[in-house]
Scaffold this active site. Structure first.
Site, short mmCIF file in Angstrom:
data_model
loop_
_atom_site.label_atom_id
_atom_site.label_comp_id
_atom_site.label_asym_id
_atom_site.label_seq_id
_atom_site.Cartn_x
_atom_site.Cartn_y
_atom_site.Cartn_z
N ARG A 81 0.88 -1.21 0.01
CA ARG A 81 0.10 0.05 -0.01
C ARG A 81 0.69 1.32 0.11
O ARG A 81 1.75 1.72 0.94
CB ARG A 81 -0.82 -0.11 1.25
CG ARG A 81 -1.73 1.37 1.38
CD ARG A 81 -2.36 1.45 2.67
NE ARG A 81 -3.20 2.58 2.56
CZ ARG A 81 -3.22 3.63 3.61
NH1 ARG A 81 -2.32 3.18 4.82
NH2 ARG A 81 -3.95 4.55 3.63
N HIS A 108 -8.26 6.43 0.26
CA HIS A 108 -9.37 5.34 0.60
C HIS A 108 -9.51 4.83 -0.63
O HIS A 108 -10.71 4.09 -0.76
CB HIS A 108 -10.42 5.72 1.35
CG HIS A 108 -10.24 6.23 2.96
ND1 HIS A 108 -10.93 7.26 3.51
CD2 HIS A 108 -9.29 5.85 3.81
CE1 HIS A 108 -10.26 7.71 4.55
NE2 HIS A 108 -9.37 6.70 4.86
N HIS A 139 -16.54 5.90 3.56
CA HIS A 139 -15.59 5.30 4.47
C HIS A 139 -15.64 5.92 5.78
O HIS A 139 -14.96 7.06 5.88
CB HIS A 139 -14.40 5.06 3.47
CG HIS A 139 -13.43 4.32 4.35
ND1 HIS A 139 -12.88 3.27 4.22
CD2 HIS A 139 -12.52 4.66 5.42
CE1 HIS A 139 -11.98 2.83 5.12
NE2 HIS A 139 -11.77 3.79 5.63
N LEU A 140 -16.27 5.53 6.68
CA LEU A 140 -16.03 6.28 8.05
C LEU A 140 -15.45 5.49 9.12
O LEU A 140 -15.54 4.55 9.44
CB LEU A 140 -17.61 6.51 8.53
CG LEU A 140 -18.54 7.12 7.58
CD1 LEU A 140 -20.07 7.16 8.09
CD2 LEU A 140 -18.16 8.39 6.98
N ARG A 164 -9.29 15.13 12.89
CA ARG A 164 -9.31 16.20 11.85
C ARG A 164 -10.45 16.94 11.81
O ARG A 164 -11.52 16.40 11.58
CB ARG A 164 -8.95 15.42 10.51
CG ARG A 164 -7.45 14.69 10.33
CD ARG A 164 -7.24 14.03 9.06
NE ARG A 164 -6.17 13.24 9.12
CZ ARG A 164 -6.21 11.91 8.47
NH1 ARG A 164 -7.55 11.72 7.88
NH2 ARG A 164 -5.30 11.20 8.89
N ARG A 170 -17.20 5.11 19.78
CA ARG A 170 -17.91 4.35 20.86
C ARG A 170 -17.82 5.09 22.34
O ARG A 170 -19.00 4.98 22.77
CB ARG A 170 -17.05 3.05 20.98
CG ARG A 170 -17.26 2.02 19.55
CD ARG A 170 -16.41 0.95 19.76
NE ARG A 170 -14.87 1.15 19.63
CZ ARG A 170 -13.84 0.46 19.72
NH1 ARG A 170 -14.14 -0.76 19.37
NH2 ARG A 170 -12.49 1.19 19.39
N ASN A 219 -20.07 -0.31 12.02
CA ASN A 219 -20.51 -0.80 13.22
C ASN A 219 -21.22 0.09 14.08
O ASN A 219 -21.98 -0.44 14.98
CB ASN A 219 -19.08 -1.15 14.34
CG ASN A 219 -18.23 -2.24 13.54
OD1 ASN A 219 -18.63 -3.24 13.35
ND2 ASN A 219 -17.10 -2.07 13.25
#
Length: 398
Positions: free
Chosen positions: A88, A177, A205-206, A238, A282, A332
Site C-alpha cells: 500500500r 481510501h 468510508h467512516l 481532523r 464508541r 459498526n
C-alpha cells in the site's frame, strides 16, 4: 498454493501485513508490528488460530520487523509460497492510476511524492526497501491509495486557486481510501446484479479518517478528501472543511505558530476536539447516551457533515443505485448510520431499524426500507484488493 501475495501496509511506526490467497481472499497469516523505532517495539502474528507476540530487538525498525516475519514464514514453510509482495502506497499523484511494478524509477517517484504525503510515503518506501532486502527475487507491486480517484474530471479536482499552482506544483484534490471505495462498490454491484460499469453509487468510508466518494458508472468522479487527508467531512481528530481564513486568524490574531495550527487541525480537532473526550466514536456515543452535551454535539456535527457531503455528491447523477457505509464506524455504528439517514429523507433514504441494528461486526446487507433507495453496510477489505490487484498486474506481464 504457490501464488500467495504478501500484503504490506507500512506506517511511520508500524507495519501491518497479511499473507493471502489473491483469488478468494483467504488469509493464511496476518499480523502487526507496532511501536517501531522505540524500545517497546513488538510484533504480533496470527496463524493457524494461534496468536504470538514477540518483542523486537534493536534497532527496532521496519527492516527488523520484516526479517522476523521472513524467519517465521521460513520456519513454517510459507516463504516459498510468496508469489509477490503488494505494498500500500498512500500517494501516487497524477502519475500512477494503476497497480505498478516497483523499480528504481518508481521508488524515486514515491520519494518525490513525499512532499504531498510527508507522514505516509516515506514510511511506505521504508517498507518497500526492507521487503526488497528480505525477498530479493520476489516481484514487488505498489497499489496507490490515490489511483482509484484519477478518473475525476478537472471540475472535481481543481481548486479555485491561480491555475499555475496546479500546473507548477500539482496542487489539486487527489483523494484517498481508493482501495476501500473500489472494493465496497464492487461488492454493491454484485448485490445489484449489475456490472460495476453500470452502477451509480455513493460510498462513505467512516473511521478515524473519513471520506465520501461519488462513483459514476464504476468510476470515481468526486471525493471529499483533497490534496491531503485534512479536507472533507469531520473526522476522528481532523477538522475537515473549515474557512481557510481561520488559519490566518489563529496565526495573526491569536498568536499560534503554523506548526501549532497544523497540529490542531490534524490531531486535536474533529470528534476529539468537539467532544473534548475522545476520537473513539464508541466512547462518545456512550457519553452522549449518558447526557453529555459535548458528546451529543460532536455526533450531530459529524453526522450532519457526512449527510451534507452525500447529498452534495448526488449532483453527479441522474439516478442513484444506492449508498454504502464502510470503515470501522460505518460498519459498526448503527447510531451514526441512523443519524445520517434521518437527514437524507429527500433522497428517499429511510432506515429499516431492525436491519440497521442487525448489520454490525462483519455482517453485510441493506439497512433501508424495501421501498427506499438501497443503503448497504459492506465491510471493507483493502488487503484483498491489494493482493488481487498485485496478482492481476503480474499476470498481465505473462
Amino acid at each position: 498454493m504457490q501464488n500467495n501475495i504478501l500484503v504490506i501496509n507500512c506506517g511511520s511506526s508500524s507495519l501491518k501485513f497479511s499473507l493471502m490467497n489473491p483469488v478468494n481472499g483467504q488469509i493464511i497469516l496476518a499480523g502487526l508490528a507496532e511501536c517501531l523505532l522505540t524500545a517497546e517495539a513488538v510484533i504480533t502474528i496470527k496463524h493457524q488460530e494461534k496468536k504470538i507476540s514477540i518483542a523486537l530487538s534493536d534497532p527496532f525498525d521496519h527492516e527488523v520487523a520484516i526479517k522476523f516475519l521472513v524467519d517465521y514464514l521460513t520456519e513454517h514453510q510459507l516463504k516459498k509460497s510468496v508469489y509477490a509482495i503488494g505494498h500500500r502506497v498512500v500517494h501516487g499523484g497524477e502519475k500512477y492510476s494503476q497497480p505498478t511494478l516497483i523499480d528504481e524509477d518508481v521508488k524515486i517517484s514515491i520519494e518525490q511524492l513525499s512532499k504531498l504525503a510527508p507522514l505516509h510515503n516515506p514510511a511506505n518506501l521504508q517498507g518497500i526497501q526492507a521487503a526488497e532486502k528480505a525477498f530479493k527475487q520476489t516481484p514487488q507491486v505498489a497499489i496507490f491509495d490515490t489511483a482509484f480517484h484519477q478518473t475525476m474530471p478537472k471540475k472535481s479536482y481543481l481548486y479555485g486557486l491561480p491555475y499555475h499552482f496546479y500546473q507548477d506544483h500539482g496542487i489539486r484534490k487527489y483523494g484517498f481510501h481508493g482501495t476501500s471505495h473500489y472494493f465496497v462498490c464492487k461488492e454493491a454491484a454484485t448485490m445489484l446484479k449489475k456490472p460495476i460499469e453500470q452502477c451509480n453509487i455513493i460510498s462513505a468510508h467512516l473511521g478515524n479518517g473519513c471520506s465520501v466518494t461519488a462513483v459514476k458508472q464504476g468510476k470515481s468522479v468526486d471525493t471529499s478528501l483533497g490534496l491531503t487527508p485534512l479536507e472533507g467531512v469531520m473526522m476522528g481528530t481532523r477538522s475537515g472543511d473549515i474557512d481557510a481564513g481561520v488559519i490566518f486568524h489563529l496565526v495573526e490574531q491569536l498568536g499560534y505558530s503554523l506548526e501549532e495550527v497544523n497540529n490542531i487541525l490534524n490531531k486535536k480537532s474533529g470528534l476529539l476536539g468537539v467532544s473534548q473526550l475522545s476520537n473513539d466514536c464508541r466512547t462518545i456515543e456512550e457519553a452522549a447516551s449518558n447526557g453529555n452535551v459535548q458528546a451529543t454535539l460532536a455526533l450531530e456535527i459529524f453526522s450532519y457533515r457526512i449527510a451534507k457531503s452525500i447529498a452534495s455528491f448526488t449532483c453527479n447523477f441522474t439516478s442513484l443505485d444506492g449508498l454504502i457505509f464502510t470503515g470501522g464506524i460505518g460498519e459498526n455504528s448503527m447510531f451514526i448510520r441512523s443519524l445520517i439517514l434521518s437527514q437524507l429523507a429527500l433522497l428517499n433514504f429511510h432506515e429499516d431499524k431492525l436491519a440497521n441494528e442487525t448489520m454490525r461486526f462483519g455482517k453485510q446487507g441493506n439497512i433501508a426500507q424495501s421501498d427506499s433507495t438501497p443503503c448497504w453496510v459492506i465491510p471493507t477489505n483493502e488487503e484483498w484488493v491489494i493482493a488481487e490487484q498485485t496478482y492481476q498486474r503480474l499476470n498481465q506481464e505473462q
